[in-house]
Design a protein around this motif. Structure first.
Motif, PDB file in Angstrom:
ATOM      1  N   THR A 116      32.871  45.967  47.760  1.00 17.13           N
ATOM      2  CA  THR A 116      33.199  46.223  46.357  1.00 17.13           C
ATOM      3  C   THR A 116      32.709  45.076  45.481  1.00 17.13           C
ATOM      4  O   THR A 116      32.871  43.912  45.832  1.00 17.13           O
ATOM      5  CB  THR A 116      34.724  46.376  46.182  1.00 17.13           C
ATOM      6  OG1 THR A 116      35.188  47.409  47.046  1.00 17.13           O
ATOM      7  CG2 THR A 116      35.091  46.705  44.747  1.00 17.13           C
ATOM      8  N   ALA A 117      32.108  45.411  44.345  1.00 17.15           N
ATOM      9  CA  ALA A 117      31.730  44.392  43.359  1.00 17.15           C
ATOM     10  C   ALA A 117      32.906  44.169  42.419  1.00 17.15           C
ATOM     11  O   ALA A 117      33.636  45.104  42.080  1.00 17.15           O
ATOM     12  CB  ALA A 117      30.498  44.845  42.575  1.00 17.15           C
ATOM     13  N   PHE A 118      33.110  42.907  42.019  1.00 14.69           N
ATOM     14  CA  PHE A 118      34.228  42.560  41.150  1.00 14.69           C
ATOM     15  C   PHE A 118      33.728  41.908  39.870  1.00 14.69           C
ATOM     16  O   PHE A 118      32.700  41.211  39.868  1.00 14.69           O
ATOM     17  CB  PHE A 118      35.178  41.578  41.857  1.00 14.69           C
ATOM     18  CG  PHE A 118      35.780  42.111  43.117  1.00 14.69           C
ATOM     19  CD1 PHE A 118      36.833  43.018  43.084  1.00 14.69           C
ATOM     20  CD2 PHE A 118      35.288  41.714  44.355  1.00 14.69           C
ATOM     21  CE1 PHE A 118      37.388  43.512  44.251  1.00 14.69           C
ATOM     22  CE2 PHE A 118      35.841  42.195  45.527  1.00 14.69           C
ATOM     23  CZ  PHE A 118      36.881  43.112  45.476  1.00 14.69           C
ATOM     24  N   LEU A 119      34.479  42.137  38.789  1.00  9.47           N
ATOM     25  CA  LEU A 119      34.210  41.392  37.567  1.00  9.47           C
ATOM     26  C   LEU A 119      34.463  39.910  37.811  1.00  9.47           C
ATOM     27  O   LEU A 119      35.231  39.540  38.710  1.00  9.47           O
ATOM     28  CB  LEU A 119      35.113  41.898  36.434  1.00  9.47           C
ATOM     29  CG  LEU A 119      34.773  43.286  35.887  1.00  9.47           C
ATOM     30  CD1 LEU A 119      35.908  43.816  35.020  1.00  9.47           C
ATOM     31  CD2 LEU A 119      33.472  43.253  35.105  1.00  9.47           C
ATOM     32  N   ARG A 120      33.833  39.069  37.011  1.00  3.56           N
ATOM     33  CA  ARG A 120      33.917  37.619  37.236  1.00  3.56           C
ATOM     34  C   ARG A 120      35.353  37.126  37.341  1.00  3.56           C
ATOM     35  O   ARG A 120      35.700  36.402  38.280  1.00  3.56           O
ATOM     36  CB  ARG A 120      33.222  36.877  36.085  1.00  3.56           C
ATOM     37  CG  ARG A 120      33.115  35.374  36.318  1.00  3.56           C
ATOM     38  CD  ARG A 120      32.880  34.620  35.025  1.00  3.56           C
ATOM     39  NE  ARG A 120      34.058  34.666  34.163  1.00  3.56           N
ATOM     40  CZ  ARG A 120      34.138  34.081  32.970  1.00  3.56           C
ATOM     41  NH1 ARG A 120      33.087  33.438  32.495  1.00  3.56           N
ATOM     42  NH2 ARG A 120      35.232  34.156  32.241  1.00  3.56           N
ATOM     43  N   ASN A 121      36.211  37.493  36.388  1.00  6.69           N
ATOM     44  CA  ASN A 121      37.581  36.973  36.406  1.00  6.69           C
ATOM     45  C   ASN A 121      38.395  37.518  37.573  1.00  6.69           C
ATOM     46  O   ASN A 121      39.275  36.832  38.094  1.00  6.69           O
ATOM     47  CB  ASN A 121      38.271  37.263  35.072  1.00  6.69           C
ATOM     48  CG  ASN A 121      37.709  36.416  33.946  1.00  6.69           C
ATOM     49  OD1 ASN A 121      36.934  35.481  34.175  1.00  6.69           O
ATOM     50  ND2 ASN A 121      38.072  36.738  32.713  1.00  6.69           N
ATOM     51  N   GLN A 122      38.118  38.750  37.995  1.00  8.87           N
ATOM     52  CA  GLN A 122      38.777  39.283  39.186  1.00  8.87           C
ATOM     53  C   GLN A 122      38.384  38.450  40.409  1.00  8.87           C
ATOM     54  O   GLN A 122      39.226  38.110  41.239  1.00  8.87           O
ATOM     55  CB  GLN A 122      38.380  40.742  39.410  1.00  8.87           C
ATOM     56  CG  GLN A 122      38.909  41.707  38.377  1.00  8.87           C
ATOM     57  CD  GLN A 122      38.387  43.119  38.582  1.00  8.87           C
ATOM     58  OE1 GLN A 122      37.341  43.337  39.193  1.00  8.87           O
ATOM     59  NE2 GLN A 122      39.119  44.107  38.067  1.00  8.87           N
ATOM     60  N   PHE A 123      37.106  38.132  40.492  1.00 10.30           N
ATOM     61  CA  PHE A 123      36.628  37.357  41.633  1.00 10.30           C
ATOM     62  C   PHE A 123      37.240  35.959  41.644  1.00 10.30           C
ATOM     63  O   PHE A 123      37.575  35.420  42.704  1.00 10.30           O
ATOM     64  CB  PHE A 123      35.096  37.264  41.632  1.00 10.30           C
ATOM     65  CG  PHE A 123      34.554  36.776  42.934  1.00 10.30           C
ATOM     66  CD1 PHE A 123      34.273  37.658  43.959  1.00 10.30           C
ATOM     67  CD2 PHE A 123      34.364  35.418  43.157  1.00 10.30           C
ATOM     68  CE1 PHE A 123      33.811  37.202  45.186  1.00 10.30           C
ATOM     69  CE2 PHE A 123      33.895  34.951  44.371  1.00 10.30           C
ATOM     70  CZ  PHE A 123      33.624  35.844  45.393  1.00 10.30           C
ATOM     71  N   ILE A 124      37.411  35.363  40.469  1.00 11.33           N
ATOM     72  CA  ILE A 124      38.026  34.035  40.387  1.00 11.33           C
ATOM     73  C   ILE A 124      39.459  34.085  40.903  1.00 11.33           C
ATOM     74  O   ILE A 124      39.899  33.195  41.642  1.00 11.33           O
ATOM     75  CB  ILE A 124      37.964  33.500  38.945  1.00 11.33           C
ATOM     76  CG1 ILE A 124      36.509  33.122  38.603  1.00 11.33           C
ATOM     77  CG2 ILE A 124      38.883  32.305  38.758  1.00 11.33           C
ATOM     78  CD1 ILE A 124      36.276  32.770  37.143  1.00 11.33           C
ATOM     79  N   VAL A 125      40.196  35.134  40.534  1.00 10.10           N
ATOM     80  CA  VAL A 125      41.574  35.285  41.036  1.00 10.10           C
ATOM     81  C   VAL A 125      41.568  35.403  42.564  1.00 10.10           C
ATOM     82  O   VAL A 125      42.363  34.767  43.250  1.00 10.10           O
ATOM     83  CB  VAL A 125      42.258  36.515  40.395  1.00 10.10           C
ATOM     84  CG1 VAL A 125      43.596  36.809  41.076  1.00 10.10           C
ATOM     85  CG2 VAL A 125      42.454  36.299  38.902  1.00 10.10           C
ATOM     86  N   ILE A 126      40.661  36.216  43.092  1.00 11.74           N
ATOM     87  CA  ILE A 126      40.553  36.389  44.545  1.00 11.74           C
ATOM     88  C   ILE A 126      40.248  35.053  45.215  1.00 11.74           C
ATOM     89  O   ILE A 126      40.842  34.705  46.248  1.00 11.74           O
ATOM     90  CB  ILE A 126      39.451  37.419  44.883  1.00 11.74           C
ATOM     91  CG1 ILE A 126      39.874  38.811  44.441  1.00 11.74           C
ATOM     92  CG2 ILE A 126      39.129  37.411  46.377  1.00 11.74           C
ATOM     93  CD1 ILE A 126      38.748  39.831  44.431  1.00 11.74           C
ATOM     94  N   ALA A 127      39.342  34.282  44.625  1.00 13.39           N
ATOM     95  CA  ALA A 127      38.917  33.022  45.234  1.00 13.39           C
ATOM     96  C   ALA A 127      40.013  31.957  45.218  1.00 13.39           C
ATOM     97  O   ALA A 127      40.191  31.217  46.185  1.00 13.39           O
ATOM     98  CB  ALA A 127      37.667  32.503  44.524  1.00 13.39           C
TER      99      ALA A 127
END
Length: 198
Positions: A116-127
């Motif tokens: 799944t591709a994520f929006l930048r801020n979603q990815f930051i939360v995941i990271a």
């Protein structure tokens, strides 16, 4: 936790803006930063222990039993770190997969990834989620159960120093606008933006 059903993003009309890849130079840099982080977070959590308990330092007897427990805590912390990544991937509609590898025969690593591709801020939360969640839970346990601090110390420091790679990724993706999509590639990322993005 509220789960968000997210449809896969359509990459039509988007172009690849860049890639973050774990080159040999990056691996060596992160290894050095992780080693420094061990000492920095060790000092930080020792200072928290002193703040909460009034005691300076704590005894840790190295016996065969304590060494086995320490190894189990180390492995358990690494596994928990990746599971937390996976939980937050699921929150944003991804299906996490887990694995392990050795980068350039230098750095062993564990990973959680998804198609799944994520929006930048979603990815930051995941990271950043494992660093925040494990640290806050650990600090809470340190306050509630100071007698267990010698065992909490290992997960604290291992998790925090292991998050160096996550923080490196966050630092790099913050250079891109928030509408970009990030596709995880186990050892790196592909960043997709609009046709008008530079």
């Amino acid at each position: 936790m509220i789960l968000i059903k997210q449809q896969p993003f359509n990459l039509n009309g988007r172009k690849e803006l860049g890639k973050l890849e774990m080159s040999k130079e990056v691996i060596v840099t992160l290894l050095g930063m992780g080693t420094l982080a061990l000492f920095a977070f060790g000092f930080f959590f020792s200072a928290l222990y002193t703040l909460f308990t009034g005691k300076v330092g704590f005894n840790f007897d190295f016996t065969s039993g304590t060494i086995l427990i320490s190894v189990a805590l180390f492995i358990g912390t690494v596994v928990l770190h990746e599971l937390i990544h996976g939980v937050f991937m699921s929150k944003y509609g991804g299906k996490p997969r887990y694995g392990a590898g050795i980068a350039y025969f230098i750095l062993p690593y564990f990973y959680a990834t998804t198609k799944t591709a994520f929006l930048r801020n979603q990815f930051i939360v995941i990271a950043v989620a494992p660093l925040v969640v494990i640290s806050l839970v650990g600090i809470g346990l340190m306050v509630a159960l100071p007698s267990l601090v010698q065992w909490l110390f290992i997960p604290f420091v291992v998790n925090a120093s292991g998050a160096v790679g996550d923080l490196w990724v966050i630092r790099n993706v913050l250079r891109y606008p928030k509408h970009v999509l990030l596709e995880d590639q186990k050892t790196g990322l592909i960043i997709y933006g609009k046709e008008t993005d530079k």
